[in-house]
Design an enzyme around this catalytic site. Structure first.
Site, short mmCIF file in Angstrom:
data_model
loop_
_atom_site.label_atom_id
_atom_site.label_comp_id
_atom_site.label_asym_id
_atom_site.label_seq_id
_atom_site.Cartn_x
_atom_site.Cartn_y
_atom_site.Cartn_z
N LYS A 1 -4.50 1.52 -2.74
CA LYS A 1 -3.80 2.48 -1.88
C LYS A 1 -2.78 3.31 -2.66
O LYS A 1 -2.61 4.50 -2.39
CB LYS A 1 -3.12 1.74 -0.72
N TYR B 1 -5.74 -4.31 -2.27
CA TYR B 1 -5.56 -3.19 -1.34
C TYR B 1 -4.35 -2.34 -1.76
O TYR B 1 -4.41 -1.11 -1.78
CB TYR B 1 -5.38 -3.79 0.06
#
Ligand code: NAI
Length: 731
Positions: free
Chosen positions: A166, A162
């Site tokens: 991101k 993640y």
């Protein structure tokens, strides 16, 4: 005026819940036509349902807004944009918001965990945005939001996939901001915090409830409005707070020298400096980054062996910016301990009974050594204050204390609070380096106690096209060309530097062998200001009877280092109230302090006080005046008189003082104490009779014949005494 989105078509991905839903509602409420995209997946990206998007569309429509649902995955970016075009005929705003989580510790992260996260967040944002890009370009308007995360910016345990995706989105946004600029397409990134199904597993329920998505949406709306010119920004947002982030870069350091290979040891050894964020810069473009690096190439090339310069010094020194700027003020609180510690630091010892007044707070004349005046002022330097000055982009590891001047306006107190204010007085270009003249005024309350001038030499920082000299500089002065009037030899101890540093100069160069080796010394060296303290107290004892109130000023140039344990030899030449000094290491004969002098106050108050106490001589005042006249008219008197006069002044039948008036050599001079040169005539006279003669009350010839005045050597020259002694009656 309120911000309207009338006529704008807005796509919000993942708008079936959480933050996306809030954005969709807010845009619609302000007149936008909204494409509510949501795949209707579960948190981990599994499953599919149209319900989520439909519900939000219904909500919008129920309030009279315009909205359409889209159930495609963001991986089908084209389809989302097609829905916008088909329904509303255009696309103005894309909010990349859709997201899922597949948290795993890194070791347990599967290919699927990695890929899915990247496909939804990074690749999905890419595909949706690319599908909209040309439409925005053609209409010369577009606003894009990337949704990043604190996990990406800072890292977070269990979120390797993640975090990577991101922060990838931030990279994507940075470039889109540049490419879109000329088409009025702006791209900004947010890192939100809000309660949602994504955060309900990691946040306590009441926090999830209080961190409402509606505290994030207004930022997104503003960034997407045509009035907003923000582009390429990154914002943390949550709970109603918004903060902007940017990059910060340390000054850095060049660790390579011309024609020498770069090595990891140099990197290791300069690591602290490389990572030191003092005076950090905030670069914002790849051009700026590249420029710094290219500048390094030319600096290393042009500066040969000097090498170690900050990349920022490429932008150099700007005297116009720096001169006159004040450093942050500093306060120094002290009591007798610091005075005594300093006195020990500069070699005072109880072996010498007359040192006791500086070493024992119970002494009736307990005093602070005059050169202690450097201590309160050095905080301004040591505290990194110089780095706060604009226009001084210098490498602070290349800074040397080249010269120092200290002037006292009154004797220093032995305790209290002193405030110092430092100002950049001037910046000089010496070619190989720069000289920063730093003036520091030290006050006790409103009263100016002392003034220090630091001449700071910055190796390798010259060549900025500045002036070479300054009228503000307190210049060093060479000693007279004759044997010194007095010489004092004093040994430093092995622990002299270890002791001196306790007064506040903590530079490891003076204690840490490996640090000293790095700087090119075989062992830690003594502080220059410690030798300075030694030399000053030698003068104070020799010529001012250890009376701190007589000490006016001192100037030195630091030439070579002294090793703790070596002996210091202070050579002194008295010329009126100025004592020229030169300090050598006795063992090596190397000059360590040059161009140096101490100015004494010929405090008439002090002298008169001594006279009234019966201790001093009245003739002292006359000789002081003679000294001043020689300074003014020396050459003229030398022509007229051409002789060296020795004086022995007696009091109560004892030889009490010795003076030599040289009106033969150079432009004349006055010496107090034993004299090594050739004297033509020596006159012995009592202090009282001397004053009688001077005041014209006693004729010198008569005094001679009455035996009050004894003459040795060339007796004929005594006839010239009148030339020297007339006009002193006012004394
Ligand atoms: P959420 O789970 O409530 O909303 C995400 C929405 O995206 C869901 O409705 C989901 O169905 C949809 N979605 C998932 N995969 C999709 C796909 N392939 N195509 C279309 N839609 C898809 O979560 P929340 O909190 O509202 O998150 C919104 C965005 O904000 C996410 O990108 C998240 O990573 C980010 N974020 C949220 C934080 C928070 O505190 N809530 C913190 C940092 C980032």
């Amino acid at each position: 005026m309120s911000l309207s989105f009338e006529g704008r078509v807005v796509l919000v991905t993942g708008a079936g819940g959480g933050l996306g839903r809030e954005y969709a509602l807010a845009f619609a409420e302000r007149g936008a036509s909204v494409i509510v995209n949501d795949l209707g997946a579960d948190v981990k990206g599994g499953g599919k349902s149209s319900a989520a998007a439909d519900k939000v569309v219904e909500e919008i429509r129920a309030k009279g807004g315009k909205a359409v649902a889209n159930y495609d995955s963001v991986e089908d970016g084209e389809k989302l944009i097609q829905t916008a075009l088909d329904t509303f005929g255009r696309i103005d705003v894309v909010v990349n918001n859709a997201g899922i989580l597949r948290d795993r510790s890194f070791a347990r992260t599967s290919d699927m965990d990695w890929d899915l996260i990247h496909r939804v967040h990074l690749r999905g944002s890419f595909l949706v945005t690319r599908a909209a890009w040309n439409h925005m370009k053609n209409q010369k308007f577009g606003r894009i939001i990337m949704t990043s995360s604190a996990a990406g910016i800072y890292g977070n345990f269990g979120q390797a996939n993640y975090s990577a995706a991101k922060l990838g989105m931030l990279g994507l946004a940075n470039t889109l901001a540049i490419e879109g600029l000329k088409y009025n397409i702006h791209c900004n990134t947010i890192a939100p915090v809000a309660g949602s199904r994504l955060t309900e597993t990691v946040m306590p329920p009441d926090l999830v409830a209080s961190l409402k998505p509606e505290y994030v949406a207004p930022l997104v709306l503003w960034l997407c409005h045509d009035q907003c010119q923000e582009n390429g920004g990154l914002f943390e947002v949550g709970a109603g707070w918004i903060g902007k982030l940017r990059w910060e870069r340390s000054q850095g350091l060049i660790v390579r020298k011309k024609n020498q290979p770069m090595n990891p040891e140099a990197v290791r050894d300069k690591w602290d400096k490389i990572c030191d964020f003092t005076d950090a810069t905030k670069p914002f473009s790849v051009e700026e980054s590249l420029q710094s690096v290219v500048n390094v190439l030319s600096r290393v090339d042009s500066e040969g062996e000097i090498g170690m310069n900050s990349t920022a010094s490429a932008s150099g020194i700007s005297p116009t910016e720096a001169v006159g700027k004040k450093l942050p003020p500093t306060t120094f609180s002290f009591n007798h301990s610091q005075c005594i510690l300093y006195a020990l630091g500069v070699g005072m010892s109880t072996k010498d009974p007359d040192h006791l007044r500086f070493l024992y707070e119970g002494h009736q004349d307990f005093s602070c050594l005059p050169t202690f005046g450097v201590i309160p002022s050095q905080d301004a330097m040591m505290g990194g204050g110089l780095s706060t000055i604009p226009g001084l982009n210098i490498d602070f590891t290349q800074v040397l204390h080249g010269e120092h001047y200290l002037e006292l306006y009154k004797p220093l107190p032995t305790s209290g609070k002193l405030n110092s204010q430092a100002t950049v007085a001037d910046v000089l270009d010496k070619g190989s380096g720069a000289v920063i003249l730093l003036d520091v005024n030290t006050y006790s309350g409103d009263e100016l106690v002392c003034y220090n001038q630091f001449s700071v030499f910055v190796v390798g920082a010259g060549g900025f096209g500045g002036k070479r000299s300054s009228e503000k500089a307190k210049a060093p002065l060479p000693p007279p060309q004759r044997t010194p009037d007095a010489v004092v030899i004093d040994s430093t101890t092995r622990d002299q530097a270890a002791l001196y540093r306790l007064s506040g100069d903590w530079n490891p160069l003076h204690i840490d062998p490996s640090f000293a080796a790095l700087a090119g010394f075989k062992a830690p060296i003594l502080h220059g200001l410690c030798s300075f303290g030694f030399a000053a107290r030698h003068v104070l004892k020799q010529f001012a009877d250890n009376d701190p109130s007589r000490f006016k000023a001192i100037k030195v140039r630091f030439v070579k280092p002294v090793m703790p344990g070596q002996s210091l030899q202070t050579e002194m030449w008295k010329e009126g109230n100025r004592i020229y000094i030169q300090c050598k290491v006795k063992e090596t004969e190397a000059v360590v302090l040059s161009g140096a002098y101490v100015d004494l106050y010929e405090s008439s108050d002090a002298s008169l006080e001594k006279i009234s106490q019966g201790g001093g001589l009245q003739s002292e005042l006359v000789f002081a005046e003679i000294g001043r006249r020689i300074k003014d008219l020396g050459s003229e008197l030398v022509k007229k008189v051409n002789a060296v006069f020795g004086w022995e002044i007696t009091k109560d039948g004892k030889n009490t003082a010795q003076w030599t008036i040289d009106l033969k050599n150079g432009s004349g001079s006055l010496h107090e104490g034993p004299y090594n040169g050739k004297v033509d005539v020596t006159i012995t006279v009592s202090d009282e009779d001397f004053m009688e003669v001077v005041q014209g009350k006693l004729n010198p010839q008569k005094a001679f014949f009455s035996g009050k005045l004894k003459v040795r050597g060339n007796i004929m020259l005594s006839q010239k005494l009148e030339v020297i002694l007339k006009d002193y009656a006012k004394l």
